[in-house]
Motif scaffolding. Structure first.
Motif, PDB file in Angstrom:
ATOM      1  N   UNK A  51       0.807  -1.209   0.000  1.00  0.00           N
ATOM      2  CA  UNK A  51       0.000   0.000   0.000  1.00  0.00           C
ATOM      3  C   UNK A  51       0.839   1.257   0.000  1.00  0.00           C
ATOM      4  N   UNK A  52       0.211   2.383   0.295  1.00  0.00           N
ATOM      5  CA  UNK A  52       0.867   3.689   0.268  1.00  0.00           C
ATOM      6  C   UNK A  52       0.447   4.516   1.465  1.00  0.00           C
ATOM      7  N   UNK A  53       1.306   5.465   1.827  1.00  0.00           N
ATOM      8  CA  UNK A  53       1.000   6.425   2.875  1.00  0.00           C
ATOM      9  C   UNK A  53       1.607   7.769   2.481  1.00  0.00           C
ATOM     10  N   UNK A  54       1.098   8.879   3.022  1.00  0.00           N
ATOM     11  CA  UNK A  54       1.632  10.187   2.635  1.00  0.00           C
ATOM     12  C   UNK A  54       3.115  10.321   2.968  1.00  0.00           C
ATOM     13  N   UNK A  55       3.849  10.991   2.095  1.00  0.00           N
ATOM     14  CA  UNK A  55       5.254  11.302   2.344  1.00  0.00           C
ATOM     15  C   UNK A  55       5.338  12.694   2.968  1.00  0.00           C
ATOM     16  N   UNK A  56       6.245  12.871   3.926  1.00  0.00           N
ATOM     17  CA  UNK A  56       6.389  14.148   4.634  1.00  0.00           C
ATOM     18  C   UNK A  56       7.835  14.619   4.523  1.00  0.00           C
ATOM     19  N   UNK A  57       8.145  15.437   3.512  1.00  0.00           N
ATOM     20  CA  UNK A  57       9.534  15.827   3.289  1.00  0.00           C
ATOM     21  C   UNK A  57      10.074  16.878   4.244  1.00  0.00           C
ATOM     22  N   UNK A  58       9.209  17.534   5.010  1.00  0.00           N
ATOM     23  CA  UNK A  58       9.687  18.625   5.840  1.00  0.00           C
ATOM     24  C   UNK A  58      10.070  19.813   4.970  1.00  0.00           C
ATOM     25  N   UNK A  59      10.971  20.656   5.483  1.00  0.00           N
ATOM     26  CA  UNK A  59      11.345  21.845   4.729  1.00  0.00           C
ATOM     27  C   UNK A  59      12.203  21.541   3.523  1.00  0.00           C
ATOM     28  N   UNK A  60      13.015  20.458   3.625  1.00  0.00           N
ATOM     29  CA  UNK A  60      13.850  20.030   2.502  1.00  0.00           C
ATOM     30  C   UNK A  60      13.767  18.525   2.386  1.00  0.00           C
ATOM     31  N   UNK A  61      13.647  17.992   1.179  1.00  0.00           N
ATOM     32  CA  UNK A  61      13.532  16.546   1.038  1.00  0.00           C
ATOM     33  C   UNK A  61      14.882  15.846   1.154  1.00  0.00           C
ATOM     34  N   UNK A  62      14.808  14.539   1.365  1.00  0.00           N
ATOM     35  CA  UNK A  62      15.985  13.667   1.378  1.00  0.00           C
ATOM     36  C   UNK A  62      15.980  12.842   0.103  1.00  0.00           C
ATOM     37  N   UNK A  63      17.149  12.357  -0.319  1.00  0.00           N
ATOM     38  CA  UNK A  63      17.157  11.466  -1.478  1.00  0.00           C
ATOM     39  C   UNK A  63      16.503  10.135  -1.122  1.00  0.00           C
ATOM     40  N   UNK A  64      16.008   9.435  -2.118  1.00  0.00           N
ATOM     41  CA  UNK A  64      15.412   8.129  -1.896  1.00  0.00           C
ATOM     42  C   UNK A  64      13.904   8.168  -1.775  1.00  0.00           C
ATOM     43  N   UNK A  65      13.339   6.987  -1.496  1.00  0.00           N
ATOM     44  CA  UNK A  65      11.894   6.792  -1.511  1.00  0.00           C
ATOM     45  C   UNK A  65      11.214   7.137  -0.193  1.00  0.00           C
ATOM     46  N   UNK A  66      11.994   7.323   0.873  1.00  0.00           N
ATOM     47  CA  UNK A  66      11.401   7.565   2.193  1.00  0.00           C
ATOM     48  C   UNK A  66      11.933   8.863   2.782  1.00  0.00           C
ATOM     49  N   UNK A  67      11.030   9.608   3.383  1.00  0.00           N
ATOM     50  CA  UNK A  67      11.399  10.884   3.989  1.00  0.00           C
ATOM     51  C   UNK A  67      11.455  10.776   5.511  1.00  0.00           C
TER      52      UNK A  67
END
Length: 412
Positions: free
Chosen positions: A396-412
Motif C-alpha cells: 500500500x501507500x502512505x503520505x510522504x512528509x519531506x519537511x522543509x527540505x527533502x531527502x534522497x530516496x523513496x522515504x522521507x
C-alpha cells in the motif's frame, strides 16, 4: 411471485395453465426488499435503489462457480465472491462496467490444471472492469504463458489482489487504446522453470499503465515488472526480489515510451540472473515519444556487481531524455549520468547508515548528513517528480512528509 397468463383461462384438459414464473421478492440481510427477476435469479437488485445489481457467488449461493458467474454476468453488475478456494473454475469476462470483488477474507482462484481458452485463470476482454481482493494461484498453460489474468481489451483496474506461482501474474494484449492500473497488490513466486521466462507482471504495448503501492518478490529468470506501454507510471512500489530470488531485470521498459519511475524501492538479489536493476530501451524504439523520469527511488544491490540504471539510448533515432534525480543507492555498482537529460541529487549510502523498515534497509537514520540534502525535483510534462506518497508495509501507500527540505530516496 407468479402470475397466470390469463385470470380465467383454462388449458384444453380443463386445468388452469401453469403459472408463468416472473421472479421473486426477497428480504435482504439489511431488511430491504430485493427483486429477483426470472431471467436471471442470481442477480439481486434492491427495490427502488440506483445501486448496481449484485450477483453473489460461492458455496451455498444460487451461483456456486466462477465459470457460471462469468457466463451469466451482465453489464453494470457487481460480482461479489464469498471467501474460499475456487478450484479449476476458469472464467472469461466480456462485460462492460463490471466490478468483481472478494467479500471478506480474500477468495483464492486455484488454476488446478485448468485455464480459460488455454490462456489464464481469468481472461478479461470487456469494457471497464475493476477487480478487487482476489488471489490467483498456479496458472499453467501449454505455451508457458499462463496468467492469473490475461487482459485483452478495455480498461482494467486491479486493486488489493495477489498473484502467486503463475507463469505470468498479469499478461496484457498489445492494443494502444487499453489502460491498466494496478494498486496495493502482491506478486510473487515465479515458477522455477528453466524452459521459459516468466514475468510477475507483463504489460504489452497498451496506451497507459499505472502501478502504485504494490509489492513484488521472488522472480525467476524473467522480470518482476516489464512494460511496453506508451506511458508507464510506476510510483511508490516495492520491487525487491529477496533472498534466493533470480529475477533478471527488476523493472524493464524494453521499447521505451514515456516512463515515470518515482518513489520506488528496487532491489536486486545476490543470485540475480542479470546485473541490471532497471532497463530502458533494450529492444529498441516503438513509440514516437520517449523519455524516462527517474526520481526519489531507493536502489539496493546485493549482487557482487551491478548497474542500477541502463538506458539503451543508441537504439533511439533522436536519443532519449533521461532525468535521474534524488535517487539513493546502496550496494555494489554505479548510477551513471545519462547521455542527455538531468542528473542531480543522486547519493550513494552504506548499508550501516540505513534503518530497517519491513526487514529491509531502506530509511536514512536521523543522523545522516544526507537528510534534507536535496532540492525538490520539480515537474516534467506537468507531473510532479516528488512523489506525494511512499510505500507502506506490507503493501500500500502512505503520505510522504519531506519537511522543509527533502531527502534522497523513496522515504522521507
Amino acid at each position: 411471485m407468479a402470475a397466470s397468463s390469463g385470470a380465467f383461462a383454462q388449458s384444453e384438459d380443463g386445468l388452469a395453465p401453469p403459472p408463468v414464473y416472473k421472479g421473486e421478492i426477497r428480504r435482504g440481510a439489511d431488511g430491504r426488499l430485493i427483486a429477483v427477476p426470472a431471467k436471471s435469479p442470481e442477480v439481486l437488485v434492491a427495490s427502488g435503489s440506483s445501486r448496481p445489481a449484485t450477483m453473489i457467488v460461492g458455496s451455498g449461493e444460487k451461483i456456486t462457480t466462477i465459470s457460471e458467474a462469468a457466463r451469466l454476468a451482465r453489464d453494470g453488475e457487481v460480482i461479489e465472491i464469498r471467501p474460499g478456494d475456487y478450484r479449476g473454475q476458469p472464467a472469461v469476462w466480456t462485460q462492460d462496467n463490471l466490478l468483481i470483488r472478494g467479500g471478506g477474507a480474500r477468495p483464492v482462484m486455484l488454476a488446478d490444471g485448468r485455464s480459460a481458452e488455454g490462456k489464464a485463470i481469468w481472461v478479461v476482454r470487456g469494457g471497464r472492469v475493476r477487480i478487487e481482493n482476489i488471489e490467483f494461484r498456479g496458472a499453467r498453460v501449454a505455451d508457458g504463458n499462463g496468467a492469473g489474468i490475461r487482459f485483452e481489451r478495455g480498461d482494467l483496474v486491479v486493486q488489493r489482489c495477489a498473484f502467486v506461482d503463475n507463469e505470468n501474474g498479469i499478461l496484457t494484449a498489445n492494443r494502444p487504446e487499453m489502460t491498466l492500473a494496478v494498486s496495493d497488490s502482491e506478486f510473487s513466486a515465479a515458477p522455477r522453470d528453466d524452459g521459459s521466462l516468466h514475468h510477475l507482471l507483463y504489460v504489452g504495448a497498451i496506451g497507459r499503465f499505472v502501478l502504485t503501492g504494490n509489492r513484488f518478490a521472488q522472480g525467476y529468470r524473467g522480470h518482476l515488472v516489464k512494460s511496453r506501454a506508451r506511458e508507464s507510471v510506476v510510483r511508490n512500489n516495492l520491487l525487491v526480489d529477496g533472498a534466493g530470488g533470480r529475477a533478471a531485470y527488476e523493472l524493464e521498459f524494453p521499447n521505451g515510451g514515456v516512463a515515470y519511475v518515482l518513489g520506488n524501492v528496487i532491489g536486486q538479489s545476490a543470485t540475480t540472473d542479470n546485473p541490471v536493476l532497471v532497463s530502458y530501451g533494450a529492444e529498441g524504439q516503438r513509440w514516437s515519444d520517449n523519455a524516462l523520469y527517474f526520481a526519489h527511488n531507493t536502489l539496493l544491490n546485493d549482487a557482487h556487481s551491478g548497474n542500477y540504471l541502463k538506458v539503451w539510448s543508441d537504439k533511439f533515432a533522436d536519443g532519449v531524455d533521461v532525468w535521474a534525480i534524488n535517487n539513493l543507492y546502496s550496494g555494489h555498482g554505479e548510477l551513471s549520468a545519462p547521455a542527455q537529460g538531468r542528473f542531480e541529487g543522486n547519493q550513494s549510502v552504506a548499508r550501516r547508515d540505513l534503518l530497517d523498515y519491513g526487514g529491509l534497509p531502506l530509511r536514512l537514520n536521523s543522523f545522516s548528513p544526507l537528510r534534507g540534502s536535496v532540492r525538490l525535483p520539480g515537474q516534467a510534462r506537468g507531473v510532479d517528480l516528488f512523489p506525494p506518497e511512499e510505500f507502506r508495509f506490507p503493501v500500500g501507500s502512505q503520505p510522504a512528509h519531506p519537511g522543509s527540505s527533502p531527502s534522497p530516496g523513496a522515504f522521507q
